[in-house]
Design a protein around this motif. Sequence first.
Motif, short mmCIF file in Angstrom:
data_model
loop_
_atom_site.label_atom_id
_atom_site.label_comp_id
_atom_site.label_asym_id
_atom_site.label_seq_id
_atom_site.Cartn_x
_atom_site.Cartn_y
_atom_site.Cartn_z
N MET A 50 0.83 -1.21 0.00
CA MET A 50 0.00 0.00 0.00
C MET A 50 0.86 1.25 0.00
O MET A 50 1.95 1.26 0.58
N GLU A 51 0.35 2.30 -0.63
CA GLU A 51 1.03 3.60 -0.63
C GLU A 51 0.82 4.29 0.71
O GLU A 51 -0.23 4.14 1.35
N ALA A 52 1.81 5.07 1.11
CA ALA A 52 1.65 5.88 2.30
C ALA A 52 0.48 6.84 2.12
O ALA A 52 0.22 7.30 1.01
N GLY A 53 -0.25 7.08 3.19
CA GLY A 53 -1.39 7.99 3.12
C GLY A 53 -2.36 7.70 4.24
O GLY A 53 -2.14 6.83 5.09
N SER A 54 -3.46 8.45 4.23
CA SER A 54 -4.52 8.27 5.23
C SER A 54 -5.68 7.51 4.60
O SER A 54 -6.09 7.81 3.47
N TYR A 55 -6.20 6.55 5.33
CA TYR A 55 -7.27 5.70 4.85
C TYR A 55 -8.40 5.67 5.88
O TYR A 55 -8.22 5.12 6.97
N PRO A 56 -9.56 6.25 5.56
CA PRO A 56 -10.70 6.11 6.47
C PRO A 56 -11.23 4.67 6.39
O PRO A 56 -11.37 4.12 5.30
N ILE A 57 -11.49 4.09 7.53
CA ILE A 57 -11.99 2.71 7.56
C ILE A 57 -13.43 2.67 8.03
O ILE A 57 -14.27 2.02 7.43
N LYS A 58 -13.72 3.40 9.09
CA LYS A 58 -15.10 3.47 9.61
C LYS A 58 -15.34 4.91 10.05
O LYS A 58 -15.18 5.23 11.24
N GLU A 59 -15.67 5.76 9.07
CA GLU A 59 -15.89 7.18 9.30
C GLU A 59 -14.73 7.75 10.13
O GLU A 59 -13.58 7.54 9.79
N LYS A 60 -15.04 8.44 11.21
CA LYS A 60 -13.97 9.01 12.05
C LYS A 60 -13.60 8.09 13.21
O LYS A 60 -12.70 8.38 13.98
N ASP A 61 -14.31 6.95 13.31
CA ASP A 61 -14.07 6.04 14.44
C ASP A 61 -12.83 5.17 14.26
O ASP A 61 -12.21 4.77 15.24
N VAL A 62 -12.50 4.81 13.02
CA VAL A 62 -11.33 3.98 12.74
C VAL A 62 -10.68 4.51 11.47
O VAL A 62 -11.31 4.56 10.41
N THR A 63 -9.43 4.91 11.59
CA THR A 63 -8.67 5.38 10.43
C THR A 63 -7.27 4.75 10.45
O THR A 63 -6.80 4.30 11.49
N LEU A 64 -6.66 4.75 9.29
CA LEU A 64 -5.29 4.27 9.16
C LEU A 64 -4.43 5.39 8.61
O LEU A 64 -4.79 6.01 7.61
N LYS A 65 -3.31 5.62 9.26
CA LYS A 65 -2.27 6.48 8.71
C LYS A 65 -1.10 5.56 8.41
O LYS A 65 -0.48 5.01 9.33
N LEU A 66 -0.84 5.36 7.12
CA LEU A 66 0.31 4.56 6.69
C LEU A 66 1.39 5.55 6.31
O LEU A 66 1.21 6.36 5.41
N SER A 67 2.48 5.54 7.05
CA SER A 67 3.47 6.61 6.88
C SER A 67 4.88 6.08 6.70
O SER A 67 5.21 4.97 7.11
N LEU A 68 5.69 6.91 6.08
CA LEU A 68 7.14 6.74 6.04
C LEU A 68 7.67 7.77 7.02
O LEU A 68 7.55 8.97 6.79
N THR A 69 8.23 7.31 8.12
CA THR A 69 8.61 8.20 9.20
C THR A 69 10.13 8.13 9.40
O THR A 69 10.71 7.05 9.37
N LYS A 70 10.71 9.28 9.62
CA LYS A 70 12.16 9.38 9.82
C LYS A 70 12.55 8.79 11.17
O LYS A 70 11.78 8.80 12.14
#
Length: 150
Positions: A34-54
Motif C-alpha cells: 500500500m502507498e503511504a497515506g490516510s485511509y478512512p476505515i469506519k468514518e472518524k471512528d477507525v482510520t489508518l495512517k500509513l506513513s514513512l517516518t524518519k
Amino acid sequence: MIIDTIDNLGKYVALNPLFADVVEFLKSHDLQTMEAGSYPIKEKDVTLKLSLTKQRTKETAFLETHIDMIDIQIPVTCAETFGYSPLCDLPAFEYNAEKDITKYGDTKPQTYVTVNPGQFAIFFPQDGHAPCIIEKEEIKKAIFKVKVIE
C-alpha cells in the motif's frame, strides 16, 4: 499497552468492538504494498495512517498520549522500539484537543520495548509512548486510530 502478533489481534476485540474493523482491514489489505497515506476505515471512528517516518533515537523520541483514540501501531519495514511510561507517572503538559495529543517534551520513558514486523503494539489513553526509535533512517509503519468506547 499490549504487544502481540498480528495473527492474535482478533483476540482483543472484546476490549473495543472497533478493533474488529482493523482485523478485517488487515485481512483484505497488504500494508507492504500500500502507498503511504490516510485511509478512512469506519468514518472518524477507525482510520489508518500509513506513513514513512524518519528515524528517532532514544534521545530525540518524545512521549505522547491520546485521550479520544487508541493507537494500534504496526511496524512494516523494520523493527521499531517504543519508549513507555504510564500516564500516571507523567507530568502535566498541555493537551491539543484538535490533534488529540499531549507531547511530554524532554520527559524520558521509563522503559523500552521493541516490536517487529508481524507484531503490533496497542497504546490506550493511559499509555505514554515514544514511537519511531529505529536503527534505519526511515520506517514504513501503520498507525490505526481507534475511537475509545466507554
